[in-house]
Every structure is written in C-alpha cells, then in structure tokens.
Scaffold this motif. Structure first.
Motif, short mmCIF file in Angstrom:
data_model
loop_
_atom_site.label_atom_id
_atom_site.label_comp_id
_atom_site.label_asym_id
_atom_site.label_seq_id
_atom_site.Cartn_x
_atom_site.Cartn_y
_atom_site.Cartn_z
N ALA A 210 0.83 -1.21 0.00
CA ALA A 210 0.00 0.00 0.00
C ALA A 210 0.87 1.26 0.00
CB ALA A 210 -0.93 0.00 1.21
N ASP A 211 1.96 1.24 0.75
CA ASP A 211 2.86 2.39 0.78
C ASP A 211 3.56 2.56 -0.57
OD1 ASP A 211 2.16 2.88 3.37
OD2 ASP A 211 3.96 2.00 4.25
N GLU A 213 2.36 1.71 -3.46
CA GLU A 213 1.39 2.25 -4.41
C GLU A 213 1.16 3.74 -4.18
OE1 GLU A 213 0.17 0.90 -7.16
OE2 GLU A 213 1.58 -0.70 -6.66
N ARG A 214 1.16 4.15 -2.92
CA ARG A 214 1.04 5.59 -2.63
C ARG A 214 2.21 6.35 -3.24
NH1 ARG A 214 1.34 6.57 3.23
NH2 ARG A 214 1.07 8.76 2.65
N PHE A 215 3.39 5.77 -3.15
CA PHE A 215 4.55 6.42 -3.74
C PHE A 215 4.37 6.56 -5.25
CE2 PHE A 215 8.40 5.95 -6.22
CZ PHE A 215 9.09 7.10 -5.86
N GLU A 217 1.69 6.80 -6.90
CA GLU A 217 0.73 7.87 -7.16
C GLU A 217 1.39 9.24 -7.05
OE1 GLU A 217 -2.49 7.41 -4.48
OE2 GLU A 217 -3.11 5.44 -5.27
N PHE A 218 2.19 9.42 -5.99
CA PHE A 218 2.90 10.70 -5.81
C PHE A 218 3.85 10.94 -6.97
CE2 PHE A 218 2.68 11.93 -1.07
CZ PHE A 218 1.33 11.62 -1.03
N HIS A 255 8.88 5.71 3.09
CA HIS A 255 8.25 6.84 3.77
C HIS A 255 9.06 8.12 3.55
CE1 HIS A 255 5.55 4.47 6.80
NE2 HIS A 255 5.14 4.40 5.54
N LEU A 258 8.22 9.23 0.10
CA LEU A 258 6.87 9.81 0.08
C LEU A 258 6.89 11.26 0.55
CD1 LEU A 258 4.71 6.85 1.47
CD2 LEU A 258 4.46 7.94 -0.77
N ARG A 262 5.95 14.46 -1.74
CA ARG A 262 4.81 15.25 -1.29
C ARG A 262 5.17 16.73 -1.27
NH1 ARG A 262 4.40 13.35 3.46
NH2 ARG A 262 2.83 11.73 3.09
#
Length: 287
Positions: A210-211, A213-215, A217-218, A255, A258, A262
């Motif tokens: 999940a982390d 995939e968030r990356f 997206e960013f 993290h 990320l 961000r």
C-alpha cells in the motif's frame, strides 16, 4: 611451536578428538571438522604470521608448518599475526610433508595450472568457490596446503595431493603473495569455518505494498506537474515501478521518499498557482 617429536603422534586420533570437541549443538559449523592449514617450507616469518592472522579471522586454528624458519616470539611472524599471536601461531606444529599426505584429504594450492588433462599435476583444478561447495558435501579431515613464496608447490608435491585449487587472477600476473593467497582462499571457505560474523542481519523487510502504491501515485503526480507529455510520463512511471520492484525498499526508505515527493509536488503546484495569478511564465515545460 611443538617440534618434530609431537608430529609423530597418531594423527587420526588427534583429528577425531578435534572433531568431537567442535561442539554438539547440531549446527553445521560447530560439528564439521574444520580444515587444517599447512605451509610447506615458508621462507618469510611475516608470511607465516599473516596466514595465522587470516586463519584467526576466518575461524581456523590448526596451523602446521613443514620445515619453517625460526619463529621468534616478538619477531616478525608475531608482529604480523595480530591476535593470532595468542593461540594460532604459538600452537603451530612442525610436521613433515609425508605426515600431511598420510593423514588428511589434501588440497594443494597453485597459481599456475594445467590447461587440460595432459598436465595431471595441475589439472583439473577448482576455484576457491568450487572448493567450498565440494567440501560442503564431505566431512573428512582436510588440509589446505600452501607452498613456498617464490616457487609454490612443485609438480612432485602436487602429484601426491588429492585436489588442486587456484585463485582466478589477471592472466598477465596471476601469482599472489603467499599471505594474500591464503587470505583469499580462507575467506571463500568461511561458510565452512565461521558460525557467526560481526555483520548484522542483512535480511530486508520490503515496505507494505500500500505504501509503495502511494509512492507511485505521488510520483505520477510529480511527472504530471512537471509538464511531461503523457507517453513520457507513462514510460517514466513504468521505469520507476521496475526500479523499485528490484530494489525492495524498506518501509523507512519508502516513507522518506513519500515525504520528499509530497513536498516537491506541493511546491510545484504552488509555483503554477503563482505563475497564473501574476501572469508569469509557468514552470518550463517540454516543447
């Protein structure tokens, strides 16, 4: 160092005793009989000390010398031995070549090998890594035999040994210093002789998907806000996915990334907002 008198004892009995005292916890390293190291007619005390130190580094303690030079306590050999001056070197045993051949599975070392089976003394040969894998399958009293600094082991001596090992090196200068050769070979055998090293556990726990995939997206937002064309963004996004797929980043690493992207995205979006507000050129984009 014990003299020739001590070399005449029943070698098989001493080997069995060493094996029995190695440990009984069931681990391969503690129950396997570790190789002994034999140096034939070493000329330089410093090389003997270097070999003793390498043995200490890689979990070996039984050093046997054939016709060695005098090793004075406090002399060159002890100066090169490091902490091996406390046990490996003073406990080294003087033996004869015949005793080594009679009581051990022997591996002779050489820099110069035969190219094919017409040279039986130096062919076939194993590299240190191949020797390690071979010795893993056999638990036998084994001696790794090194030769003289200048001449190594001669053909007659090699013909009496069971196997030959050679360290791959540059073709125009394959001959290593005796101490260097011993260090390289004993390092490659460490899986058979060292139960634990000083290095920490290197197992990597991959960040949660999940982390990751968030990356992605960013990163996709970052590519978009920098104005790259769609087909370029798609290519770069795929390259990043493949890169992270090979890298197996940890949770802490992902993290950190990320947070970086961000902030980068926020600053780029703010720059676009200010450019539009004050009718200034937007962030440079591909033409």
């Amino acid at each position: 160092m014990s003299g020739d008198e001590g070399a005449g004892v029943d070698r098989d009995a001493s080997v069995d005793s060493d094996s029995a005292s190695a440990g009984d916890d069931g681990s391969e390293g503690s129950t396997r009989r570790k190789p002994v190291v034999v140096v034939v007619e070493p000329e330089t005390p410093g090389n003997v000390g270097t070999i003793a130190r390498a043995m200490k580094n890689f979990g070996l303690s039984d050093l046997k010398l054939v016709d060695p030079p005098e090793l004075k306590e406090g002399g060159e050999a002890y100066g090169f031995a490091g902490h091996a001056r406390e046990d490996v070197l003073p406990n080294a045993e003087t033996v004869t070549f015949d005793e080594v051949v009679s009581n051990y599975h022997t591996v002779g070392t050489t820099a110069i090998t035969g190219e094919d089976d017409r040279s039986h003394e130096r062919f076939p040969f194993k590299t240190p890594v191949e020797l390690r894998e071979s010795l893993k399958t056999v638990d036998a009293p084994t001696a790794v035999v090194f030769g003289r600094e200048g001449r190594g082991l001669n053909n007659e001596e090699l013909s009496r040994l069971d196997e030959v090992c050679s360290i791959p090196a540059a073709d125009d200068y394959p001959v290593l210093n005796l101490g260097q050769a011993a260090t390289v070979l004993l390092y490659e055998l460490r899986d058979l002789t060292v139960d634990e090293t000083q290095l920490p556990d290197t197992a990597v726990t991959r960040a949660p998907e999940a982390d990751l995939e968030r990356f992605h997206e960013f990163f996709g937002d970052f590519l978009a806000v920098t104005g790259q064309r769609e087909h370029v963004r798609e290519k770069n996004a795929l390259l990043m996915r493949r890169l992270l797929g090979r890298a197996h980043p940890t949770e802490r690493e992902i993290h950190s990334l990320l947070g970086t992207f961000r902030k980068a995205n926020a600053k780029l979006e703010h720059a676009d907002h200010l450019a539009a507000k004050y009718d200034e050129p937007v962030y440079p984009r591909d033409g």
